[in-house]
Design a protein around this motif. Structure first.
Motif, PDB file in Angstrom:
ATOM      1  N   HIS A 170       0.859  -1.181   0.000  1.00 48.72           N
ATOM      2  CA  HIS A 170       0.000   0.000   0.000  1.00 48.72           C
ATOM      3  C   HIS A 170       0.899   1.235   0.000  1.00 48.72           C
ATOM      4  O   HIS A 170       2.124   1.116   0.107  1.00 48.72           O
ATOM      5  CB  HIS A 170      -0.968   0.010   1.194  1.00 48.72           C
ATOM      6  CG  HIS A 170      -0.340  -0.260   2.540  1.00 48.72           C
ATOM      7  ND1 HIS A 170      -1.055  -0.312   3.700  1.00 48.72           N
ATOM      8  CD2 HIS A 170       0.954  -0.481   2.909  1.00 48.72           C
ATOM      9  CE1 HIS A 170      -0.258  -0.570   4.718  1.00 48.72           C
ATOM     10  NE2 HIS A 170       0.973  -0.668   4.260  1.00 48.72           N
ATOM     11  N   SER A 172       0.707   3.493   2.255  1.00 49.54           N
ATOM     12  CA  SER A 172       0.794   3.981   3.640  1.00 49.54           C
ATOM     13  C   SER A 172       2.223   4.153   4.180  1.00 49.54           C
ATOM     14  O   SER A 172       2.441   5.027   5.021  1.00 49.54           O
ATOM     15  CB  SER A 172      -0.032   3.095   4.564  1.00 49.54           C
ATOM     16  OG  SER A 172      -1.378   3.059   4.126  1.00 49.54           O
ATOM     17  N   ARG A 196       0.234  -6.593  -4.771  1.00 49.58           N
ATOM     18  CA  ARG A 196      -0.286  -7.696  -3.970  1.00 49.58           C
ATOM     19  C   ARG A 196      -0.480  -8.907  -4.861  1.00 49.58           C
ATOM     20  O   ARG A 196      -0.817  -8.771  -6.044  1.00 49.58           O
ATOM     21  CB  ARG A 196      -1.633  -7.335  -3.329  1.00 49.58           C
ATOM     22  CG  ARG A 196      -1.472  -6.323  -2.208  1.00 49.58           C
ATOM     23  CD  ARG A 196      -2.798  -6.006  -1.538  1.00 49.58           C
ATOM     24  NE  ARG A 196      -2.701  -4.675  -0.939  1.00 49.58           N
ATOM     25  CZ  ARG A 196      -3.704  -4.064  -0.328  1.00 49.58           C
ATOM     26  NH1 ARG A 196      -4.870  -4.655  -0.221  1.00 49.58           N
ATOM     27  NH2 ARG A 196      -3.525  -2.870   0.177  1.00 49.58           N
ATOM     28  N   GLN A 209      -2.324   3.291  -5.880  1.00 50.14           N
ATOM     29  CA  GLN A 209      -3.097   3.941  -4.819  1.00 50.14           C
ATOM     30  C   GLN A 209      -2.661   5.398  -4.720  1.00 50.14           C
ATOM     31  O   GLN A 209      -1.579   5.766  -5.169  1.00 50.14           O
ATOM     32  CB  GLN A 209      -2.801   3.300  -3.455  1.00 50.14           C
ATOM     33  CG  GLN A 209      -3.388   1.915  -3.262  1.00 50.14           C
ATOM     34  CD  GLN A 209      -3.261   1.443  -1.816  1.00 50.14           C
ATOM     35  OE1 GLN A 209      -2.383   1.904  -1.071  1.00 50.14           O
ATOM     36  NE2 GLN A 209      -4.107   0.519  -1.419  1.00 50.14           N
ATOM     37  N   GLU A 211      -2.338   7.888  -1.414  1.00 51.67           N
ATOM     38  CA  GLU A 211      -2.453   8.017   0.034  1.00 51.67           C
ATOM     39  C   GLU A 211      -2.704   9.488   0.349  1.00 51.67           C
ATOM     40  O   GLU A 211      -2.187  10.366  -0.345  1.00 51.67           O
ATOM     41  CB  GLU A 211      -1.122   7.591   0.668  1.00 51.67           C
ATOM     42  CG  GLU A 211      -1.188   7.353   2.148  1.00 51.67           C
ATOM     43  CD  GLU A 211      -1.764   5.976   2.466  1.00 51.67           C
ATOM     44  OE1 GLU A 211      -1.964   5.171   1.535  1.00 51.67           O
ATOM     45  OE2 GLU A 211      -2.019   5.711   3.654  1.00 51.67           O
ATOM     46  N   THR A 253      -5.331   3.033  11.826  1.00 50.65           N
ATOM     47  CA  THR A 253      -6.273   4.134  12.049  1.00 50.65           C
ATOM     48  C   THR A 253      -7.291   3.710  13.097  1.00 50.65           C
ATOM     49  O   THR A 253      -7.619   2.533  13.237  1.00 50.65           O
ATOM     50  CB  THR A 253      -7.023   4.525  10.751  1.00 50.65           C
ATOM     51  OG1 THR A 253      -7.480   3.346  10.098  1.00 50.65           O
ATOM     52  CG2 THR A 253      -6.137   5.314   9.817  1.00 50.65           C
ATOM     53  N   GLY A 283     -10.032   3.219   1.840  1.00 49.45           N
ATOM     54  CA  GLY A 283     -10.025   3.007   3.273  1.00 49.45           C
ATOM     55  C   GLY A 283      -9.487   4.268   3.932  1.00 49.45           C
ATOM     56  O   GLY A 283      -8.659   4.977   3.355  1.00 49.45           O
ATOM     57  N   ALA A 306      -6.048   9.935   7.629  1.00 47.37           N
ATOM     58  CA  ALA A 306      -5.346   9.353   6.493  1.00 47.37           C
ATOM     59  C   ALA A 306      -6.349   8.587   5.655  1.00 47.37           C
ATOM     60  O   ALA A 306      -7.394   8.152   6.154  1.00 47.37           O
ATOM     61  CB  ALA A 306      -4.237   8.422   6.964  1.00 47.37           C
ATOM     62  N   GLY A 308      -6.459   5.911   1.896  1.00 50.03           N
ATOM     63  CA  GLY A 308      -5.760   5.263   0.792  1.00 50.03           C
ATOM     64  C   GLY A 308      -6.790   4.831  -0.232  1.00 50.03           C
ATOM     65  O   GLY A 308      -7.717   4.094   0.083  1.00 50.03           O
TER      66      GLY A 308
HETATM   67  N1  PHE Z   1      -3.567   1.211   3.352  1.00 49.75           N
HETATM   68  C1  PHE Z   1      -4.946   0.812   3.335  1.00 49.75           C
HETATM   69  C2  PHE Z   1      -5.144  -0.233   2.233  1.00 49.75           C
HETATM   70  O1  PHE Z   1      -4.298  -0.362   1.393  1.00 49.75           O
HETATM   71  C3  PHE Z   1      -5.855   2.004   3.067  1.00 49.75           C
HETATM   72  C4  PHE Z   1      -5.804   3.013   4.159  1.00 49.75           C
HETATM   73  C5  PHE Z   1      -4.942   4.077   4.069  1.00 49.75           C
HETATM   74  C6  PHE Z   1      -6.652   2.919   5.256  1.00 49.75           C
HETATM   75  C7  PHE Z   1      -4.891   5.033   5.065  1.00 49.75           C
HETATM   76  C8  PHE Z   1      -6.627   3.864   6.235  1.00 49.75           C
HETATM   77  C9  PHE Z   1      -5.771   4.898   6.158  1.00 49.75           C
HETATM   78  O2  PHE Z   1      -6.139  -0.930   2.210  1.00 49.75           O
END
Ligand code: PHE
Length: 342
Positions: A170, A172, A196, A209, A211, A253, A283, A306, A308
């Motif tokens: 991700h 993140s 993935r 993605q 972020e 989170t 998310g 945050a 994503g």
């Molecule tokens: N990183 C999470 C995902 O890939 C998405 C996300 C980002 C959720 C930031 C919360 C905060 O599914």
């Protein structure tokens, strides 16, 4: 003599012929030079008149040579211009121009919309270490979320078990890198590739993605909702796009939510506007205090949100594309069908 020489000059067809006419008249062995030499045998009276006459001939011939030379040069230039002339009225040959890949176009659009809200772009490596992809995000070693992510683990050349590098699952980890290297307030987005081990109509092993991360002293969930609503309205060019915040769980989170967008699937095409169905697009949540601590930010002083978002997902929705895999098949007919190339 004069008319004979002038005739030779004027009949010279090119610069080379003109030069030999010049040598023939004025050169060391030329006719005028020879006549000049003959002056010595004349009486003083005759020498004067004949000498003057010869000088006049010499001047006239020299002048004629210069004039002819200028004419010949002008003619040569004219000829060159004619031969190199371009017909600008000719119709152009049909050619098709390339364009940015639809994912790049979508990313540019996302960057522009969040940019107008004051968020600037950060980037991080695609090959991440365990700490930034997991541990700092409150996903410790045995946490089941590591499985959820279908991670690609990398090995070094020697198969060293402590290598601990992954293809980031991700975007993140860019949150972590930014919080580690910058002081709040922080307002950033991080678009990029993610990986993935998963493959079907809505999953490809490489996807994209974006972020989002906002950290300041009084940030609330309301700011998160407002930010996402404003983004979706601008991106889908629809006022008050239907968004549904569904309580969910992410280790990084608290509280967490998944956001669905109202859409319909008339005739196999995804559409925003009238809706009878929901599709998950992102998310999000309030950054977990443990994540802030891992990154050296005091959770008593600062908080933030945050999110994503899947870039392919929202590109599919905007352009009515049913299968995610088609983004990476490089089929020109597909690109034309969705208007991505002219
Ligand atoms: N990183 C999470 C995902 O890939 C998405 C996300 C980002 C959720 C930031 C919360 C905060 O599914």
């Amino acid at each position: 003599l004069k008319s004979e020489l002038l005739e030779e000059v004027s009949s010279a067809a090119d610069l080379a012929a003109l030069d030999s006419a010049r040598v023939g008249a004025l050169g060391k062995k030329g006719k005028i030079t020879a006549a000049m030499k003959g002056l010595g045998g004349l009486s003083p009276e005759e020498r004067k008149t004949t000498g003057q006459a010869l000088n006049a001939v010499k001047d006239a011939v020299a002048e004629a040579i210069d004039a002819r030379k200028a004419d010949l040069e002008a003619a040569a230039l004219q000829q060159q211009l004619e031969s190199e002339r371009l017909d600008v009225s000719l119709p152009v040959r049909p050619e098709s121009r390339g364009k940015l890949h639809p994912i790049s176009q979508t990313m540019d659009e996302i960057v522009a919309i969040f940019g107008a809200m004051g968020l600037s772009v950060r980037e991080g490596p695609n090959i991440e270490d365990d700490f930034h992809n997991f541990t700092a995000l409150n996903i410790p070693a045995e946490h089941p979320a590591r499985q959820m992510m279908d991670t690609f683990y990398l090995q070094d050349e020697n198969g060293n078990p402590d290598f601990e590098k992954v293809l980031r699952t991700h975007t993140s980890p860019v949150q972590v890198r930014t919080m580690q290297s910058e002081e709040p307030p922080i307002r950033i987005i991080a678009p990029g590739r993610t990986y993935r081990s998963d493959y079907d109509a809505t999953h490809t092993p490489m996807f994209h993605q974006v972020e989002g991360l906002v950290i300041d002293k009084h940030i609330t969930f309301g700011h998160l909702k407002g930010c996402l609503q404003e983004f979706c309205d601008a991106y889908f060019e629809v006022e008050n796009v239907p968004l549904r915040f569904r309580p969910s769980y992410f280790p990084f989170t608290e509280p967490s939510a998944e956001v669905d967008i109202g859409c319909s699937r008339e005739g196999g095409e995804l559409k925003i506007g009238h809706y009878d169905d929901w599709l998950e697009i992102l998310g999000c949540g309030m950054v977990h205090p443990k994540v802030l601590q891992h990154c050296g930010i005091d959770p008593e002083e600062y908080q933030g949100f945050a999110f994503g978002m899947g870039i392919e997902r929202i590109a599919m929705l905007k352009y009515g594309i049913p299968d995610l895999r088609t983004f990476y098949e490089a089929d020109i007919r597909w690109l034309k069908h969705y208007g991505f190339v002219p």
